[in-house]
Design an enzyme around this catalytic site. Sequence first.
Site, PDB file in Angstrom:
ATOM      1  N   LEU A 129     -24.824  -9.797  42.055  1.00 57.41           N
ATOM      2  CA  LEU A 129     -25.154 -11.215  42.218  1.00 57.41           C
ATOM      3  C   LEU A 129     -24.716 -11.960  40.963  1.00 57.41           C
ATOM      4  CD1 LEU A 129     -28.783 -10.841  43.668  1.00 57.41           C
ATOM      5  CD2 LEU A 129     -26.626 -11.104  44.939  1.00 57.41           C
ATOM      6  N   HIS A 154      -9.639   1.123  -2.860  1.00 56.95           N
ATOM      7  CA  HIS A 154     -10.085   2.510  -2.725  1.00 56.95           C
ATOM      8  C   HIS A 154      -9.560   3.249  -3.940  1.00 56.95           C
ATOM      9  CE1 HIS A 154      -9.538   6.604  -1.270  1.00 56.95           C
ATOM     10  NE2 HIS A 154      -8.248   6.432  -1.162  1.00 56.95           N
ATOM     11  N   HIS A 185       2.182   3.467  -3.359  1.00 54.24           N
ATOM     12  CA  HIS A 185       1.509   4.523  -4.113  1.00 54.24           C
ATOM     13  C   HIS A 185       0.555   5.326  -3.247  1.00 54.24           C
ATOM     14  CE1 HIS A 185      -0.471   0.584  -5.312  1.00 54.24           C
ATOM     15  NE2 HIS A 185      -1.001   0.997  -4.194  1.00 54.24           N
ATOM     16  N   SER A 237       0.824  -1.216   0.000  1.00 52.24           N
ATOM     17  CA  SER A 237       0.000   0.000   0.000  1.00 52.24           C
ATOM     18  C   SER A 237       0.853   1.260   0.000  1.00 52.24           C
ATOM     19  CB  SER A 237      -0.899   0.029   1.232  1.00 52.24           C
ATOM     20  OG  SER A 237      -1.631  -1.159   1.361  1.00 52.24           O
ATOM     21  N   TYR A 294     -11.182  13.297  -1.209  1.00 53.09           N
ATOM     22  CA  TYR A 294     -10.051  14.123  -0.791  1.00 53.09           C
ATOM     23  C   TYR A 294      -9.194  14.479  -2.002  1.00 53.09           C
ATOM     24  CZ  TYR A 294      -7.236   9.801  -0.830  1.00 53.09           C
ATOM     25  OH  TYR A 294      -6.599   8.649  -1.199  1.00 53.09           O
ATOM     26  N   ASP A 299      -8.057  -1.290  36.821  1.00 55.27           N
ATOM     27  CA  ASP A 299      -8.491  -1.336  38.222  1.00 55.27           C
ATOM     28  C   ASP A 299      -9.418  -2.523  38.382  1.00 55.27           C
ATOM     29  OD1 ASP A 299     -10.675  -0.193  36.883  1.00 55.27           O
ATOM     30  OD2 ASP A 299     -11.122   1.215  38.507  1.00 55.27           O
TER      31      ASP A 299
HETATM   32  P1  FAD Z   1       2.525  -2.054   2.996  1.00 51.29           P
HETATM   33  O1  FAD Z   1       3.023  -0.808   2.419  1.00 51.29           O
HETATM   34  O2  FAD Z   1       1.520  -2.821   2.206  1.00 51.29           O
HETATM   35  O3  FAD Z   1       3.761  -2.952   3.326  1.00 51.29           O
HETATM   36  C1  FAD Z   1       3.659  -4.307   3.649  1.00 51.29           C
HETATM   37  C2  FAD Z   1       4.805  -5.014   2.976  1.00 51.29           C
HETATM   38  O4  FAD Z   1       4.838  -6.352   3.436  1.00 51.29           O
HETATM   39  C3  FAD Z   1       4.637  -5.055   1.485  1.00 51.29           C
HETATM   40  O5  FAD Z   1       5.693  -4.392   0.893  1.00 51.29           O
HETATM   41  C4  FAD Z   1       4.599  -6.522   1.167  1.00 51.29           C
HETATM   42  O6  FAD Z   1       5.222  -6.843  -0.039  1.00 51.29           O
HETATM   43  C5  FAD Z   1       5.280  -7.137   2.363  1.00 51.29           C
HETATM   44  N1  FAD Z   1       4.864  -8.515   2.588  1.00 51.29           N
HETATM   45  C6  FAD Z   1       3.597  -8.957   2.733  1.00 51.29           C
HETATM   46  N2  FAD Z   1       3.595 -10.284   2.868  1.00 51.29           N
HETATM   47  C7  FAD Z   1       4.877 -10.689   2.825  1.00 51.29           C
HETATM   48  C8  FAD Z   1       5.509 -11.951   2.900  1.00 51.29           C
HETATM   49  N3  FAD Z   1       4.814 -13.090   3.045  1.00 51.29           N
HETATM   50  N4  FAD Z   1       6.857 -11.995   2.819  1.00 51.29           N
HETATM   51  C9  FAD Z   1       7.587 -10.863   2.658  1.00 51.29           C
HETATM   52  N5  FAD Z   1       7.025  -9.656   2.571  1.00 51.29           N
HETATM   53  C10 FAD Z   1       5.697  -9.564   2.653  1.00 51.29           C
HETATM   54  N6  FAD Z   1      -2.588   6.604   4.164  1.00 51.29           N
HETATM   55  C11 FAD Z   1      -2.412   7.868   4.610  1.00 51.29           C
HETATM   56  O7  FAD Z   1      -1.976   8.070   5.732  1.00 51.29           O
HETATM   57  N7  FAD Z   1      -2.721   8.942   3.835  1.00 51.29           N
HETATM   58  C12 FAD Z   1      -3.208   8.782   2.588  1.00 51.29           C
HETATM   59  O8  FAD Z   1      -3.487   9.765   1.896  1.00 51.29           O
HETATM   60  C13 FAD Z   1      -3.423   7.483   2.100  1.00 51.29           C
HETATM   61  N8  FAD Z   1      -3.949   7.300   0.891  1.00 51.29           N
HETATM   62  C14 FAD Z   1      -4.018   6.042   0.367  1.00 51.29           C
HETATM   63  C15 FAD Z   1      -4.444   5.889  -0.939  1.00 51.29           C
HETATM   64  C16 FAD Z   1      -4.451   4.638  -1.524  1.00 51.29           C
HETATM   65  C17 FAD Z   1      -4.907   4.499  -2.938  1.00 51.29           C
HETATM   66  C18 FAD Z   1      -4.048   3.511  -0.772  1.00 51.29           C
HETATM   67  C19 FAD Z   1      -4.007   2.152  -1.359  1.00 51.29           C
HETATM   68  C20 FAD Z   1      -3.674   3.670   0.554  1.00 51.29           C
HETATM   69  C21 FAD Z   1      -3.660   4.926   1.137  1.00 51.29           C
HETATM   70  N9  FAD Z   1      -3.265   5.125   2.459  1.00 51.29           N
HETATM   71  C22 FAD Z   1      -3.082   6.397   2.928  1.00 51.29           C
HETATM   72  C23 FAD Z   1      -3.043   3.988   3.366  1.00 51.29           C
HETATM   73  C24 FAD Z   1      -1.572   3.645   3.462  1.00 51.29           C
HETATM   74  O9  FAD Z   1      -1.035   3.552   2.192  1.00 51.29           O
HETATM   75  C25 FAD Z   1      -1.366   2.332   4.176  1.00 51.29           C
HETATM   76  O10 FAD Z   1      -2.128   2.278   5.335  1.00 51.29           O
HETATM   77  C26 FAD Z   1       0.087   2.120   4.535  1.00 51.29           C
HETATM   78  O11 FAD Z   1       0.911   2.359   3.431  1.00 51.29           O
HETATM   79  C27 FAD Z   1       0.335   0.730   5.047  1.00 51.29           C
HETATM   80  O12 FAD Z   1       1.708   0.546   5.236  1.00 51.29           O
HETATM   81  P2  FAD Z   1       2.268  -0.876   5.649  1.00 51.29           P
HETATM   82  O13 FAD Z   1       3.713  -0.758   5.796  1.00 51.29           O
HETATM   83  O14 FAD Z   1       1.483  -1.394   6.792  1.00 51.29           O
HETATM   84  O15 FAD Z   1       1.848  -1.836   4.453  1.00 51.29           O
HETATM   85  N1  THG Z   2     -17.618  -4.320  39.853  1.00 55.49           N
HETATM   86  C1  THG Z   2     -16.728  -5.293  39.980  1.00 55.49           C
HETATM   87  N2  THG Z   2     -15.512  -5.212  39.434  1.00 55.49           N
HETATM   88  C2  THG Z   2     -15.168  -4.116  38.708  1.00 55.49           C
HETATM   89  C3  THG Z   2     -16.064  -3.048  38.566  1.00 55.49           C
HETATM   90  C4  THG Z   2     -17.333  -3.184  39.149  1.00 55.49           C
HETATM   91  N3  THG Z   2     -13.959  -4.066  38.129  1.00 55.49           N
HETATM   92  C5  THG Z   2     -13.704  -3.065  37.135  1.00 55.49           C
HETATM   93  C6  THG Z   2     -14.283  -1.743  37.553  1.00 55.49           C
HETATM   94  N4  THG Z   2     -15.683  -1.931  37.864  1.00 55.49           N
HETATM   95  C7  THG Z   2     -13.551  -1.272  38.770  1.00 55.49           C
HETATM   96  N5  THG Z   2     -13.967   0.026  39.204  1.00 55.49           N
HETATM   97  C8  THG Z   2     -14.466   0.289  40.438  1.00 55.49           C
HETATM   98  C9  THG Z   2     -14.452   1.599  40.864  1.00 55.49           C
HETATM   99  C10 THG Z   2     -14.873   1.917  42.144  1.00 55.49           C
HETATM  100  C11 THG Z   2     -15.336   0.934  42.977  1.00 55.49           C
HETATM  101  C12 THG Z   2     -15.422  -0.369  42.538  1.00 55.49           C
HETATM  102  C13 THG Z   2     -14.973  -0.696  41.250  1.00 55.49           C
HETATM  103  C14 THG Z   2     -15.734   1.255  44.366  1.00 55.49           C
HETATM  104  N6  THG Z   2     -14.947   2.102  45.050  1.00 55.49           N
HETATM  105  C15 THG Z   2     -15.229   2.508  46.404  1.00 55.49           C
HETATM  106  C16 THG Z   2     -14.703   3.914  46.618  1.00 55.49           C
HETATM  107  O1  THG Z   2     -13.880   4.371  45.860  1.00 55.49           O
HETATM  108  O2  THG Z   2     -15.145   4.517  47.571  1.00 55.49           O
HETATM  109  C17 THG Z   2     -14.642   1.589  47.426  1.00 55.49           C
HETATM  110  C18 THG Z   2     -13.141   1.583  47.424  1.00 55.49           C
HETATM  111  C19 THG Z   2     -12.589   0.815  48.594  1.00 55.49           C
HETATM  112  O3  THG Z   2     -13.303   0.552  49.575  1.00 55.49           O
HETATM  113  O4  THG Z   2     -11.379   0.509  48.509  1.00 55.49           O
HETATM  114  O5  THG Z   2     -16.701   0.745  44.874  1.00 55.49           O
HETATM  115  O6  THG Z   2     -18.214  -2.309  39.031  1.00 55.49           O
HETATM  116  N7  THG Z   2     -17.061  -6.404  40.651  1.00 55.49           N
END
Ligand code: FAD
Ligand code: THG
Length: 825
Positions: free
Chosen positions: A657, A239, A62, A59, A270, A559
Amino acid sequence: MSRTPESLPPAPAPRPSGPQVVVIGAGIVGCALADELTARGWTDVTVLEQGPLPAPGGSTSHAPGLVFQTNPSRTLTAFARYTVEKFDSLREDGVPCFRPVGGLELATTPERLAELHRRAGYAAAWGVRGEVVSAARCKELWPLLDTSAVLGGFHTPDDGLARAVPAARAQLERARGRGARVLDRHTVTGIERADGRVTGVVTDRGVFPADHVVSAAGFWGPVVGRMAGVDVPLQPLAHQYARTRPLPELAGAAEEAVRPVLRFQDRDLYFREHHDRIGIGSYAHRPLPVDPFAVPGYDEARAGGREMPSSYPFTAADWAPSWQDCRRLLPALRATEIEEGFNGVFSFTPDGMPVLGPSRALRGFWLAEAVWVTHSAGAAKAVAEWMVHGRASVDLHECDLTRFEDAQRSPSYVAERGARQFVEVYDVLHPLQPMEQPRPLRVSPFHARQRELGAYFLEGGGWERPHWYEANAPLAEGLDVPARDAWSARYWSPVAAAEAKAARERVALYDMTPLRRLEVTGPGALGFLDRMTTNNLRKRPGAVTYTLLLDEAGGIRSDLTVARLGPDHFQLGANSPADLDWLLAHAPGGVTIRDVTAGTCCVGVWGPLARDLVQPLTHEDFSHEGFGYFRAKRAYVGHVPVTALRVSYVGELGWELYTTADLGLRLWDTLWEAGRAHGVIAAGRSAFNSLRLEKGYRAWGVDMTDEHDPYEAGLGFAVRMDHEFVGRSALDPSAVPERKLTPLLLDDPAAVVLGKEPVSVGGGAADGYVTSASYGYTLGRCVAYAWLPPLPAGTGVHIAYFGDRLPATVAEEPLFDPKMTRIRR
Ligand code: FAD
Ligand code: THG
C-alpha cells in the site's frame, strides 16, 4: 530528480581514433586508464598532470605498494587479481612491476583468527590462493616475528608488492606508443561544457577540447569535481608511513624484499621490507583529515625531492604507541629507530569503495577515484570497458558514483564517514554491521511507531530499517529456534523467527518505504518501457508485471515491478539509484521519469489474514476475483488514498500500500488498529529476508547482477522474446548455461551461513559461492543461494564456514508453496 531528456544534444560523431578523451591526473589510476583506453582503440587520449612526471606528487608517488588481493567485495578482489596479473607482465628497466613475495596476516585474538578463516573463505570464493596457517608457519615465513602472542596467520602466496611509480610509467609509455599525449605541469582549472555535456578542459596552459573527461585526480577529486559541478564523495586523510634504520638482521639483503608483506590488523599496522630496512604503515592514529581544496599541486621550487603535496610532516606523537607495538612484534626493532617517516594522504569514501563511472549531472564527465594501487589496473580496465563498450565485464554497482543518495553526499556526511572508514579499515566488521554516525538520516513516516515497538534498526542507503521488533519478543518464547554461533548471532534475534511465523500464520506489516519507486509518464512511456525491459507490459491499466532491465549484452541491470496505473502512467519498483540513470539515459522525448521514493511511503500487509484486515477498511473490492494477483488499484484505506499492488516479496497473500509521506503515519495507524483483532504485528527485514529466500525471490545486487543473464539466474520466465528490448539480441534461450543460481538447503537443521562463502561440489577447490542466505523458519533449514555449475536436485555440496565444511543439498525450486496456493486465493 526529474528531467525530460528531449533537449539533450546528440552524442559526438564517431571517429576512427575514438572520441577525444582527456584524463586528469597521471597517478597510477590515470596511467592505467590511458593504457586500457588506448588498448581498446580509443587512442585520442590526452593525460593532463599538474606535477612533474614520473612522480608528480600524488598518493602514488610514495605508495609502498602492498597488494593484498583478498577482500569481502568480489569486485575489489577481481580488480586486485587483474592488477597483479598485469603488473607481473609489465617491465620497467627489465624488472617486473610486481614482486610476488606473498602476503601474511596475523591473528593475536580468537576473534581475529576467526576473521582470518572468513577471509580465507572470501579468497577461496573469489579465486585467490590462501590458507590459514599456524604460528610456527608464520615464524618460518617471517623469522623476525615474535610469535608468542600469535594464534595463527592467513598466508596468500600470490600477494606481494607493486612498484607503483614504475608501473605507472610503463603503462603511460605503452599508451604513448599507441598515440596518447601526456602533458605534465598542466594544472586543470576548469571544465567546459555546453548543453549538459563536457566539451573541454581548461588548464593554466590552454584549453583542451574533449568529448569525455575522466577525473583520475586522486584525493583532489572533489576539487576537479567542483569544476564540473559534480559532488565527489571522498575524504582525504593522512596515514603514517615510516622506515627504520638498517637492521643488522637484514644486512646484505640483495633483494628489495623477499618476505611476505605483513599485516598486523589487531594493532592497525602493516610491514614490508626495503632491502635491510623495514617499512611500516599505521592506521592506529587519530584520523588526520586534509582539505583537498587547501592542497596546492606540486611546487618544484620547494620540492627538493620529497615535499610532495600528498606528503605531510611526520607527527611523531601519533606514531609513538604504534612503535611499541612494532617492537613487540618484531623484537629486532628494539635496537633501532625510525629513520624517516611522513603522513601520506589518500582518499576514503563513505563506504570504503572506489568512486567510478559517469556523472549524472554532466554527460561525458567520468570519475575514477578513491582507488588503491592494489585495485588500480582492474578499476581502470573496468572504466575503460564502460566508456568504450557501455558496460564493464565485472559488476560495478558497489563502485558506481551514483550509489550515493543525495543525503549521502553532503560534505559533513562524507567527512564523518570517511574518517570512520579510516578508523575501521582493519576492524573485524560484521556484514550487517552499520556505521553509527550520522544516524538517523532517512526515516519513514512510521519511524515513531517503530521506535515505540522497540525496533532494532540497521541502516541501508541512508534509511533506518527495522530488522526486528522487541515488542514481538513474547511471541518468540517457546519457539524452537536453533542456537547460533557468536558471529551469526550478531545483528540477529530469535524474534525474527516469531515474526516470520506470524506472517505465515496471521498477518504482518512491513515498512517497504526504502524500496525505490520511479514514476514513468508521458505518451511515449509504454513504448519506452516495453523497449527497455524483457517482459510483456502491453497489458491494460491495472496490471503489474515483474520484468528485467538488461544491458546490451543481456546482463541483468535490475529487476522491476511495473504497475500500469493509467494508459501513460507507470509506477516502477526498482533497485539501485543506477536504475534511474539508466532509464534517463535511454528515455526519448515525451517520457518523464521521476524518483518518487522520498515523499512517498509503502506498507506491505502480508499474511493469510491480510484480506480480513484490509477489506473492511475500503469500499473497493479486495476479493481474489475483484483484485487479482499482480494487479494494481487505487483505493481509500480509511481516510488515506493509496495505490495498492497485489504483490508479495514474502510469498503471502496481501498488498503493498503506497501513499504520500504526509499520510503515512495515518495509514500505519489505521492498519494497526484494524489489525489488532487479527493479531497483526510489525515485522522486520530479518524475517523478510528469510521469507523471500524460502520463496526463491532473488535480490538484485546480491543474487544476480549485470554479470548474469536471466536464464542462468532462473529468471527466464520474465523474458518474452516476442518483442524488441535492450539486450534481446544477446540472449539465447536455448543455450545450456555454464552456471546457475542454485538453491541449497543446509543438511544440519541448526547450521547457518551468511553469504559469500565458497561452495565445493567434489570436495576440492571452490566451484562457486553463496550469494544470499538465511535461516528458513518455515522450512526448518538454512536456505543458501549459490552460483554453481548446473547440478541436479539432490546433489550434495559443502559450504565452508569458519574453516568448517557444512554439508548442503541442491534443492528443487520453489522451496516453499510451489503451487502458489497461499498467494493466489
Ligand atoms: P594520485 O596518485 O594522487 O594521482 C592523482 C594525480 O592527479 C596526481 O598526480 C595529481 O597531481 C593529479 N591532479 C590532481 N588535480 C589535478 C589538476 N587540477 N590538474 C592536473 N592534475 C591534477 N595503496 C595500496 O594499494 N597499497 C599500499 O600499500 C598503499 N599504501 C599507501 C601508503 C601511503 C602512505 C599512502 C599515502 C597511500 C597508500 N596507498 C596504498 C594508497 C594509494 O597510494 C592510492 O590509493 C593511489 O596511489 C591513488 O592513485 P591515484 O592515481 O588515484 O591518485
Ligand atoms: N516490490 C515491488 N517492486 C520491487 C520489489 C518488491 N522491485 C524490486 C524487487 N522487489 C523486485 N523483486 C521481485 C522479486 C519477485 C517478485 C516480485 C519482485 C515476485 N515474483 C513472483 C514469482 O516469481 O513467482 C511473480 C512473478 C510473476 O508473476 O511474473 O512476486 O518487493 N513493488
